[in-house]
Write an enzyme that holds these catalytic residues in place. Structure first.
Site: not given
Length: 489
Positions: A288, A318, A472
């Site tokens: 992750e 990201e 998450d």
């Protein structure tokens, strides 16, 4: 009569022109001229939500034991504008600082991301100043304490499924241990006397501070976290796997090291690669990712770590930063403008898998799956033959984003809206395929080479209660509905 006929002809010409200029326009217009929620014409949101329930089915082979590590902390969630005002900060111009050295750096960087509605995470270098800010945050009216850190949040989400045994390894202090689900196993070596605190400055859609207005709800995270910053529990985590014997390993926390300086992260990253390589080959590893700003550090992760994991999870910032660090497709973009273009996103995902993944049978890389999530939609990109049940997995990830953002256990269609494009392209450049989102079959599938792409919209919460940990939860849910396919030796 001739006047009416002429008007009809002009209207037909206009509709035809606008259709060719923007094929998605008729569908968007229908949303405004058609009844949205009558029994005979259900809303797009209701159609998507109902179709998800049929589509999301459990995989044939489920995980029984999942090991998660290694970043864990206590999140102090507070109003960003309220806390900065309490710290006597004045509104002003935003400026991005890669490392925060002062209260002024914090204010400027917070404004920089608030005016873009973008999430970000930064390291605060001065421990004493950070502790003073942390005390003010904990005492601020309405401040809330939660489980924090990607590993702990993923573990907490996995633990909501009773059939799973979850091992969490990371720096677990007394407050965090108290907050964790009882089902989570914490090795005694992970327990420490004090907690690591991360400050989460949230803002709402439309919230103003001075001349700055947030286009959407999001959060800014910062910390002075030495335990997680050095991934000090990584070797302990890998050593615990031999006894725990997991079916799946989930790793996070690499982003915490970039604030520790190049000399430290260079050395620690090499040690991390050695440790990760010790995991048994038959056990898949999901990595992750999280917000980073050092292109050299991200490039090292891309070259050294990403090829030795099977799956990665990341958001739009990201993904773009990965491309910028590796001079990939669309690296010239400074940031996304509104909802990230599907074609551009697909180009970068394909590039990552081709450059650092197992798209060729002769490749020594292990990466075969990327779970991309942004506010309006999610995409799962997988190399054919390695993963199963991925339509259910991407839909499950989107469903949990819709419900959890609203603080609910299930999707409430009256509280969400569809912001995904109804038409999009499979690539930004030719050759490309025009694709249409069908609310009644809300996972759109296409192929580029031997990579399969699965896109589903997100039903975006209109008044989100909490944005921290959504990524998450999305990755955890997507993994829960995924299965890895057995490979011939």
């Amino acid at each position: 009569m001739w006047r009416k006929a002429g008007c009809v002809a002009l209207l037909a010409l206009a509709v035809g022109y606008f259709y060719h200029a923007d094929p998605g326009l008729p569908q968007r217009l229908l949303r405004y001229v058609s009844p949205q929620d009558s029994p005979s014409t259900p809303s797009l949101e209701r159609a998507v939500s109902g179709a998800w329930e049929t589509l999301i089915t459990a995989p044939a082979r489920r995980w029984n034991r999942v090991a998660v590590g290694v970043n864990a902390c206590v999140d102090v969630v507070v109003s960003g504008v309220g806390l900065l005002q309490a710290l006597a900060a004045d509104p002003g111009a935003g400026q991005n600082h890669e490392v925060l050295h002062s209260k002024e750096d914090l204010k400027e960087t917070f404004i920089h991301f608030m005016e873009r509605g973008a999430a970000a995470e930064r390291f605060f270098s001065d421990g004493d100043v950070f502790q003073r800010i942390a005390r003010a945050a904990a005492e601020y009216p309405g401040a809330q304490l939660y489980v924090g850190g990607n590993a702990a949040l993923i573990g907490q989400k996995l633990a909501t499924y009773p059939q799973l045994v979850v091992l969490l390894c990371g720096p677990v202090g007394p407050k965090l241990h108290e907050l964790l689900d009882d089902q989570i196993v914490v090795p005694p070596e992970s327990l420490q006397e004090t907690d690591e605190f991360h400050l989460i400055l949230e803002y709402k859609a439309g919230e103003r501070w001075g001349a700055t207005q947030a286009p959407q709800a999001n959060r800014f995270i910062f910390s002075h976290d030495v335990s997680n910053g050095g991934m000090r529990t990584l070797e302990m985590f890998i050593a615990s796997l031999e006894e725990f014997q997991p079916d799946l390993v989930v790793l996070s926390g690499l982003h915490m090291m970039e604030g520790m300086g190049k000399q430290m992260w260079e050395e620690r990253l090499k040690e991390a690669v050695v440790a990760i390589s010790d995991v048994r080959n038959e056990v898949p590893i999901h990595l992750e990712l999280a917000s980073m700003t050092d292109k050299e550090y991200m490039s090292s992760i891309m070259q050294e770590v990403i090829p030795i994991v099977n799956s990665i999870g990341l958001n739009e910032q990201e993904l773009l930063f990965l491309s910028q660090a590796g001079s990939g497709p669309h690296a010239e973009l400074e940031t996304w403008n509104g909802v990230p273009d599907v074609g551009r996103v697909t180009d970068i995902l394909l590039w990552v898998l081709e450059q650092h993944g197992r798209t060729e049978p002769s490749s020594e890389a292990d990466l075969s799956r990327i779970h991309f999530h942004t506010l309006a939609y999610h995409i799962l990109a997988t190399v054919e033959g390695y993963w199963g049940n991925q339509a259910a997995a991407v839909a499950a990830g989107a469903r949990v984003a819709s419900s959890q953002a609203c603080g609910l256990q299930a999707v409430d269609v009256s509280k969400v809206g569809l912001k995904a494009p109804l038409q999009f392209f499979s690539s930004f450049s030719e050759p490309r395929e025009r694709l249409t989102l069908n609310p009644n079959q809300p996972v759109t599938v296409w192929h580029r080479g031997n990579v399969t792409f699965l896109l589903t919209p997100v039903l975006v919460c209109k008044q989100p209660l909490r944005t921290v940990g959504l990524g998450d939860a999305i990755s955890a849910e997507g993994l829960l509905y995924s299965e890895i396919m057995p490979q011939q030796p």
